[in-house]
Design a protein around this motif. Structure first.
Motif, PDB file in Angstrom:
ATOM      1  N   VAL A   1      11.497   2.924  -3.875  1.00 38.32           N
ATOM      2  CA  VAL A   1      11.736   1.546  -2.866  1.00 38.32           C
ATOM      3  C   VAL A   1      10.869   0.743  -2.732  1.00 38.32           C
ATOM      4  N   LEU A   2       9.122   0.695  -3.270  1.00 41.38           N
ATOM      5  CA  LEU A   2       9.410  -0.489  -3.544  1.00 41.38           C
ATOM      6  C   LEU A   2       9.471  -0.936  -5.031  1.00 41.38           C
ATOM      7  N   ILE A   3       9.816  -0.523  -5.890  1.00 39.07           N
ATOM      8  CA  ILE A   3      10.462  -1.077  -6.644  1.00 39.07           C
ATOM      9  C   ILE A   3      11.706  -1.774  -6.725  1.00 39.07           C
ATOM     10  N   LYS A   4      12.742  -1.047  -5.457  1.00 35.26           N
ATOM     11  CA  LYS A   4      13.734  -1.365  -5.048  1.00 35.26           C
ATOM     12  C   LYS A   4      13.380  -3.043  -4.966  1.00 35.26           C
ATOM     13  N   PHE A   5      12.295  -2.915  -3.601  1.00 34.71           N
ATOM     14  CA  PHE A   5      12.051  -4.464  -3.228  1.00 34.71           C
ATOM     15  C   PHE A   5      12.354  -5.495  -4.269  1.00 34.71           C
ATOM     16  N   LEU A   6      10.636  -5.288  -4.731  1.00 32.63           N
ATOM     17  CA  LEU A   6      10.505  -5.992  -6.142  1.00 32.63           C
ATOM     18  C   LEU A   6      11.525  -6.511  -7.171  1.00 32.63           C
ATOM     19  N   SER A   7      12.575  -5.416  -7.257  1.00 30.06           N
ATOM     20  CA  SER A   7      13.492  -6.476  -8.091  1.00 30.06           C
ATOM     21  C   SER A   7      14.649  -7.082  -7.471  1.00 30.06           C
ATOM     22  N   LYS A   8      14.864  -6.957  -6.640  1.00 29.93           N
ATOM     23  CA  LYS A   8      15.805  -7.671  -5.136  1.00 29.93           C
ATOM     24  C   LYS A   8      14.931  -8.431  -4.547  1.00 29.93           C
ATOM     25  N   GLY A   9      14.229  -8.136  -3.796  1.00 28.79           N
ATOM     26  CA  GLY A   9      13.904  -8.541  -2.163  1.00 28.79           C
ATOM     27  C   GLY A   9      12.841  -9.510  -2.095  1.00 28.79           C
TER      28      GLY A   9
ATOM     29  N   VAL B   1       0.640  -1.186  -0.142  1.00 27.17           N
ATOM     30  CA  VAL B   1       0.226   0.023  -0.039  1.00 27.17           C
ATOM     31  C   VAL B   1       1.066   0.947  -0.140  1.00 27.17           C
ATOM     32  N   LEU B   2       0.776   2.450  -0.914  1.00 27.16           N
ATOM     33  CA  LEU B   2       1.088   3.236  -0.962  1.00 27.16           C
ATOM     34  C   LEU B   2       0.313   4.529  -0.717  1.00 27.16           C
ATOM     35  N   ASP B   3       0.589   5.343   0.430  1.00 28.22           N
ATOM     36  CA  ASP B   3       0.077   6.782   0.502  1.00 28.22           C
ATOM     37  C   ASP B   3       0.529   7.757   0.313  1.00 28.22           C
ATOM     38  N   LEU B   4      -0.577   8.459  -1.345  1.00 29.28           N
ATOM     39  CA  LEU B   4      -0.954   9.203  -1.405  1.00 29.28           C
ATOM     40  C   LEU B   4      -1.709  10.092  -0.918  1.00 29.28           C
ATOM     41  N   LEU B   5      -2.281   9.625   0.115  1.00 33.32           N
ATOM     42  CA  LEU B   5      -2.659  11.406   0.672  1.00 33.32           C
ATOM     43  C   LEU B   5      -2.135  11.540   1.844  1.00 33.32           C
TER      44      LEU B   5
END
Length: 394
Positions: free
Chosen positions: A148-156, A131-135
């Motif tokens: 940060v989320l893209i980095k985790f999805l790419s490697k972790g 969940v990404l907070d855009l509010l």
């Protein structure tokens, strides 16, 4: 001639009387009717007995890991000690759940419309909700959250792990991408995600929208069995018990937070929040920080749901990886609320494990009953909310 003209009328009357006699048989004699007034012996009266039983089962997912983070397997029920409000409880349900050794092939997008069972083999799934907070964030924080989320999805991220992407916005909950284990689809969806304009909204309104949309997530996934991990890239969510200038009536706001905690707990969603710290890159934003910088509201989300607060640092990828693994290998405990102890309210939970070098993670309590009257007023309203939601309600 007159008698002949009246003959058909007499025939009609005769037929009508015969039909009436067939439809209304002669009543039974009083002595033939079995009623209580005619029964001399009370034992002859047929008894009407109603049995009522009620059991409230409380489920408590418990993560048990060694110092280095690996799951401690093979523990028995006797190794666990559970307390509710300081009183030991009998564990009536016990199960160890572990991720399958032989992983199935990568699953495509798991979104098949509105169904009571939108996933195949739900007992085998270990779902992760991002969940990404855009509010409650600035544009710079939103960019940081995406990176940060893209980095985790790419490697972790663990192999073949189903993940969905959601966003909190100033209008409604947005489904960026439904559950899929194809990380390339998730990364592409994040890269294309518009971040929106800067927030212009009173903090109280923003907090209420935040709680409402988190509740919608819980209601959407409550029918999916098992423990679920929510990685929450959050902004500055007000702490209701401290920010009295914004919340003049703490009782209503505190109850709203408790209701959200209850919905997340009922759905077995454990929250792993981390505050987007883009202000550390631009020191001029530091002056806008509140005095209470420990983000107590985010800590409460983690503690109340059995998650863990992640810190945006060099170890945040490790925290995310552990968050995903926590829902892949854990123990499920259950106990019944005592019949003489059903007063609504928050109840503290304590779980201990008799194992060497064991780190235990479990929710610190649960809310019995409902904090405030909430939810749709009728089944029709519930159907409308489910159809309007971007989630495939279960």
């Amino acid at each position: 001639m007159k008698s002949r003209s009246l003959q058909p009328s007499w025939i009609i009357l005769l037929v009508a009387s015969l039909l009436s006699a067939q439809q209304n048989p002669s009543p039974q004699k009083p002595e033939d009717t079995p009623n209580a007034a005619n029964m001399s012996d009370p034992a002859d009266v047929p008894a009407s007995t109603t049995f009522r039983a009620r059991t409230d089962l409380v489920l408590v997912p418990v993560v048990v890991r060694r110092k280095h983070g690996d799951h401690i397997a093979g523990l028995t029920k006797d190794a666990f000690y559970l307390e509710e409000n300081g009183k030991e409880q009998t564990i009536s349900l016990f199960e160890e759940l572990q991720a399958a050794t032989n992983e199935p092939p990568p699953a495509p997008v798991l979104d098949r419309g509105y169904s009571n069972l939108p996933f195949d083999d739900t007992h085998q799934l270990r779902l992760t909700i991002m969940v990404l907070d855009l509010l409650n964030t600035t544009p710079l924080q939103r960019t940081d959250g995406k990176d940060v989320l893209i980095k985790f999805l790419s490697k972790g991220l663990a192999h073949n792990q189903p993940v969905s992407l959601l966003c909190l916005t100033n209008k409604d909950l947005v489904l960026v991408h439904p559950f899929t284990s194809d990380t390339s689809l998730l990364i592409e969806a994040l890269k294309k995600l518009p971040l929106g304009p800067p927030k212009i909204m009173p903090r109280r309104d923003a907090a209420e929208k935040t709680l409402r949309q988190l509740t919608e997530i819980a209601q959407g996934y409550i029918g999916i069995p098992g423990r679920k991990t929510m990685i929450f890239a959050a902004g500055d969510i007000p702490e209701p018990m401290l920010d009295r200038s914004v919340y003049p009536t703490d009782l209503v706001t505190a109850a709203a937070f408790q209701q959200t905690f209850k919905n997340l707990i009922d759905a077995n969603i454990s929250v792993y929040p981390f505050e987007l710290m883009a202000w550390s890159v631009d020191p001029t934003l530091m002056k806008n920080r509140r005095e209470f910088s420990d983000d107590l509201s985010l800590r409460e989300f983690a503690d109340a749901t059995g998650g863990n607060r992640c810190i945006e640092s060099n170890d945040i990828m490790k925290c995310f990886a552990e968050a995903v693994e926590d829902s892949r290998s854990y123990y499920m405990l259950g106990f019944s609320v005592r019949p003489d102890d059903r007063k609504p309210g928050w109840r503290n939970l304590t779980v201990k494990v008799s194992a060497e070098h064991a780190n235990v993670r479990a929710r610190n309590g649960f809310y019995y009953g409902n904090p405030v009257p909430s939810g749709p007023e009728s089944a029709h309203d519930a159907e409308i909310l489910a159809l309007a939601s971007p989630l495939a309600y279960s």
